[in-house]
Design a protein around this motif. Structure first.
Motif, PDB file in Angstrom:
ATOM      1  N   THR A   1    -140.273 -61.458  -3.820  1.00 40.86           N
ATOM      2  CA  THR A   1    -141.141 -60.993  -2.732  1.00 40.86           C
ATOM      3  C   THR A   1    -140.529 -61.348  -1.383  1.00 40.86           C
ATOM      4  OG1 THR A   1    -143.091 -61.205  -4.126  1.00 40.86           O
ATOM      5  CG2 THR A   1    -143.462 -61.180  -1.745  1.00 40.86           C
ATOM      6  N   GLN A   2    -140.007 -62.564  -1.267  1.00 39.76           N
ATOM      7  CA  GLN A   2    -139.403 -63.000  -0.007  1.00 39.76           C
ATOM      8  C   GLN A   2    -138.201 -62.132   0.362  1.00 39.76           C
ATOM      9  OE1 GLN A   2    -138.251 -67.122   0.240  1.00 39.76           O
ATOM     10  NE2 GLN A   2    -137.198 -66.831   2.176  1.00 39.76           N
ATOM     11  N   ALA A   3    -137.343 -61.851  -0.606  1.00 33.26           N
ATOM     12  CA  ALA A   3    -136.176 -61.011  -0.334  1.00 33.26           C
ATOM     13  C   ALA A   3    -136.606 -59.603   0.075  1.00 33.26           C
ATOM     14  CB  ALA A   3    -135.257 -60.969  -1.552  1.00 33.26           C
ATOM     15  N   ASN A   4    -137.627 -59.059  -0.585  1.00 35.62           N
ATOM     16  CA  ASN A   4    -138.144 -57.741  -0.211  1.00 35.62           C
ATOM     17  C   ASN A   4    -138.708 -57.755   1.204  1.00 35.62           C
ATOM     18  OD1 ASN A   4    -137.571 -56.010  -2.394  1.00 35.62           O
ATOM     19  ND2 ASN A   4    -139.289 -56.817  -3.568  1.00 35.62           N
ATOM     20  N   GLU A   5    -139.426 -58.809   1.571  1.00 33.50           N
ATOM     21  CA  GLU A   5    -139.975 -58.909   2.925  1.00 33.50           C
ATOM     22  C   GLU A   5    -138.866 -58.974   3.962  1.00 33.50           C
ATOM     23  OE1 GLU A   5    -142.645 -62.253   2.668  1.00 33.50           O
ATOM     24  OE2 GLU A   5    -144.190 -61.067   1.657  1.00 33.50           O
ATOM     25  N   GLU A   6    -137.789 -59.686   3.656  1.00 33.36           N
ATOM     26  CA  GLU A   6    -136.653 -59.768   4.577  1.00 33.36           C
ATOM     27  C   GLU A   6    -135.989 -58.401   4.749  1.00 33.36           C
ATOM     28  OE1 GLU A   6    -134.216 -62.875   2.925  1.00 33.36           O
ATOM     29  OE2 GLU A   6    -135.682 -64.439   3.455  1.00 33.36           O
ATOM     30  N   LEU A   7    -135.811 -57.675   3.648  1.00 32.09           N
ATOM     31  CA  LEU A   7    -135.232 -56.335   3.727  1.00 32.09           C
ATOM     32  C   LEU A   7    -136.135 -55.380   4.497  1.00 32.09           C
ATOM     33  CD1 LEU A   7    -133.822 -56.020   0.111  1.00 32.09           C
ATOM     34  CD2 LEU A   7    -132.483 -56.127   2.228  1.00 32.09           C
ATOM     35  N   ASN A   8    -137.442 -55.492   4.289  1.00 39.09           N
ATOM     36  CA  ASN A   8    -138.397 -54.654   5.006  1.00 39.09           C
ATOM     37  C   ASN A   8    -138.330 -54.929   6.512  1.00 39.09           C
ATOM     38  OD1 ASN A   8    -140.572 -52.679   4.832  1.00 39.09           O
ATOM     39  ND2 ASN A   8    -141.876 -54.341   5.559  1.00 39.09           N
ATOM     40  N   LEU A   9    -138.180 -56.192   6.892  1.00 43.65           N
ATOM     41  CA  LEU A   9    -138.062 -56.543   8.304  1.00 43.65           C
ATOM     42  C   LEU A   9    -136.771 -55.966   8.893  1.00 43.65           C
ATOM     43  CD1 LEU A   9    -139.148 -58.022  10.786  1.00 43.65           C
ATOM     44  CD2 LEU A   9    -138.031 -60.110   9.919  1.00 43.65           C
ATOM     45  N   MET A  10    -135.690 -55.999   8.127  1.00 46.11           N
ATOM     46  CA  MET A  10    -134.434 -55.399   8.595  1.00 46.11           C
ATOM     47  C   MET A  10    -134.610 -53.902   8.831  1.00 46.11           C
ATOM     48  SD  MET A  10    -131.609 -57.332   6.183  1.00 46.11           S
ATOM     49  CE  MET A  10    -130.419 -56.055   6.500  1.00 46.11           C
ATOM     50  N   LEU A  11    -135.279 -53.220   7.903  1.00 40.32           N
ATOM     51  CA  LEU A  11    -135.522 -51.785   8.063  1.00 40.32           C
ATOM     52  C   LEU A  11    -136.392 -51.531   9.294  1.00 40.32           C
ATOM     53  CD1 LEU A  11    -135.448 -48.812   7.200  1.00 40.32           C
ATOM     54  CD2 LEU A  11    -137.238 -49.339   5.514  1.00 40.32           C
ATOM     55  N   PHE A  12    -137.447 -52.313   9.470  1.00 46.05           N
ATOM     56  CA  PHE A  12    -138.333 -52.196  10.629  1.00 46.05           C
ATOM     57  C   PHE A  12    -137.532 -52.310  11.931  1.00 46.05           C
ATOM     58  CE2 PHE A  12    -140.873 -54.556  13.783  1.00 46.05           C
ATOM     59  CZ  PHE A  12    -141.884 -53.640  14.017  1.00 46.05           C
TER      60      PHE A  12
ATOM     61  N   GLU B   1    -141.319 -32.326   9.433  1.00 45.92           N
ATOM     62  CA  GLU B   1    -140.338 -32.897   8.521  1.00 45.92           C
ATOM     63  C   GLU B   1    -140.268 -34.403   8.728  1.00 45.92           C
ATOM     64  OE1 GLU B   1    -135.705 -32.156   7.175  1.00 45.92           O
ATOM     65  OE2 GLU B   1    -136.353 -31.448   9.142  1.00 45.92           O
ATOM     66  N   PHE B   2    -140.386 -35.150   7.631  1.00 50.82           N
ATOM     67  CA  PHE B   2    -140.201 -36.599   7.682  1.00 50.82           C
ATOM     68  C   PHE B   2    -139.830 -37.109   6.299  1.00 50.82           C
ATOM     69  CE2 PHE B   2    -144.720 -35.843   7.021  1.00 50.82           C
ATOM     70  CZ  PHE B   2    -145.149 -36.813   6.118  1.00 50.82           C
ATOM     71  N   ILE B   3    -139.340 -38.335   6.270  1.00 56.11           N
ATOM     72  CA  ILE B   3    -138.973 -38.944   4.997  1.00 56.11           C
ATOM     73  C   ILE B   3    -139.798 -40.216   4.806  1.00 56.11           C
ATOM     74  CG2 ILE B   3    -136.650 -37.991   5.062  1.00 56.11           C
ATOM     75  CD1 ILE B   3    -136.646 -41.610   5.401  1.00 56.11           C
ATOM     76  N   ILE B   4    -139.872 -40.677   3.575  1.00 55.41           N
ATOM     77  CA  ILE B   4    -140.494 -41.965   3.278  1.00 55.41           C
ATOM     78  C   ILE B   4    -139.463 -42.794   2.541  1.00 55.41           C
ATOM     79  CG2 ILE B   4    -142.315 -43.193   2.025  1.00 55.41           C
ATOM     80  CD1 ILE B   4    -144.092 -40.746   2.485  1.00 55.41           C
ATOM     81  N   ILE B   5    -139.269 -44.000   3.035  1.00 58.68           N
ATOM     82  CA  ILE B   5    -138.280 -44.907   2.466  1.00 58.68           C
ATOM     83  C   ILE B   5    -138.829 -46.321   2.423  1.00 58.68           C
ATOM     84  CG2 ILE B   5    -137.186 -45.339   4.698  1.00 58.68           C
ATOM     85  CD1 ILE B   5    -134.486 -45.517   3.222  1.00 58.68           C
ATOM     86  N   THR B   6    -138.360 -47.067   1.453  1.00 59.29           N
ATOM     87  CA  THR B   6    -138.620 -48.502   1.369  1.00 59.29           C
ATOM     88  C   THR B   6    -137.278 -49.208   1.371  1.00 59.29           C
ATOM     89  OG1 THR B   6    -139.709 -50.256   0.109  1.00 59.29           O
ATOM     90  CG2 THR B   6    -138.596 -48.547  -1.167  1.00 59.29           C
ATOM     91  N   ALA B   7    -137.292 -50.482   1.688  1.00 59.18           N
ATOM     92  CA  ALA B   7    -136.088 -51.304   1.546  1.00 59.18           C
ATOM     93  C   ALA B   7    -136.226 -52.206   0.324  1.00 59.18           C
ATOM     94  CB  ALA B   7    -135.858 -52.128   2.809  1.00 59.18           C
ATOM     95  N   HIS B   8    -137.376 -52.145  -0.348  1.00 62.44           N
ATOM     96  CA  HIS B   8    -137.646 -53.012  -1.491  1.00 62.44           C
ATOM     97  C   HIS B   8    -136.756 -52.678  -2.684  1.00 62.44           C
ATOM     98  CE1 HIS B   8    -141.951 -54.571  -0.477  1.00 62.44           C
ATOM     99  NE2 HIS B   8    -141.180 -54.544   0.587  1.00 62.44           N
ATOM    100  N   ASN B   9    -136.452 -53.692  -3.461  1.00 59.33           N
ATOM    101  CA  ASN B   9    -135.768 -53.570  -4.751  1.00 59.33           C
ATOM    102  C   ASN B   9    -134.555 -52.636  -4.705  1.00 59.33           C
ATOM    103  OD1 ASN B   9    -137.720 -55.298  -5.906  1.00 59.33           O
ATOM    104  ND2 ASN B   9    -139.103 -53.581  -6.162  1.00 59.33           N
ATOM    105  N   PRO B  10    -133.532 -53.011  -3.889  1.00 60.40           N
ATOM    106  CA  PRO B  10    -132.344 -52.163  -3.779  1.00 60.40           C
ATOM    107  C   PRO B  10    -131.675 -51.940  -5.132  1.00 60.40           C
ATOM    108  CG  PRO B  10    -131.981 -54.307  -2.738  1.00 60.40           C
ATOM    109  CD  PRO B  10    -133.420 -54.240  -3.115  1.00 60.40           C
ATOM    110  N   GLU B  11    -131.110 -50.740  -5.268  1.00 59.98           N
ATOM    111  CA  GLU B  11    -130.432 -50.312  -6.495  1.00 59.98           C
ATOM    112  C   GLU B  11    -131.330 -50.393  -7.721  1.00 59.98           C
ATOM    113  OE1 GLU B  11    -126.876 -52.704  -6.489  1.00 59.98           O
ATOM    114  OE2 GLU B  11    -125.983 -51.483  -4.899  1.00 59.98           O
ATOM    115  N   GLY B  12    -132.646 -50.325  -7.496  1.00 58.97           N
ATOM    116  CA  GLY B  12    -133.594 -50.343  -8.599  1.00 58.97           C
ATOM    117  C   GLY B  12    -133.759 -51.700  -9.267  1.00 58.97           C
TER     118      GLY B  12
END
Length: 129
Positions: A40-51, A24-35
């Motif tokens: 690109t920079q904001a997505n990279e920052e969110l991805n780093l926060m998730l990491f 059991e596992f999930i797949i998630i992104t932090a990119h493009n919150p709320e659709g």
């Protein structure tokens, strides 16, 4: 939208170095919150926060590129060894509309409120090289 979810979620393909974490596992992104499409920079920052968040939780995970089969649209994502409840907590924390949930080789899309839980395909059938 199907069941309130973006229809593109149902045709997502995955590229990763590993294909299985656990039963059991999930797949998630932090990119493009709320659709919403953001920079690109904001997505990279969110991805780093998730990491960093995943590392602080001590969960097993690996990077996944999730997107269109032709790879014209890709979002950096993570496959995380956790149950659906924790996956939905992460989904809501990172303001995502849904997560992918893989259990016993079955790939499902689950809405952030857990009300939509649709089978998409067999996980191994959605891997691209």
């Amino acid at each position: 939208m199907k069941n309130g979810l973006n229809k593109l979620y149902y045709v997502t393909w995955f590229q990763c170095k590993s294909s299985v974490l656990a039963d059991e596992f999930i797949i998630i992104t932090a990119h493009n919150p709320e659709g919403r499409t953001i920079s690109t920079q904001a997505n990279e920052e969110l991805n780093l926060m998730l990491f960093k968040h995943l590392n602080s939780l001590g969960l097993d995970y690996f990077e996944v590129a999730a997107g269109s089969k032709n790879r014209l649209h890709i979002e950096a994502s993570y496959a995380i060894a956790c149950d659906l409840d924790l996956g939905l907590q992460l989904c809501n924390h990172y303001a995502q509309d849904a997560i992918f949930w893989i259990k016993n080789g079955q790939l499902n899309i689950v809405s952030k409120d857990g009300k939509t839980n649709d089978f998409i395909d067999v996980w191994s059938h959605r891997l691209v090289s």
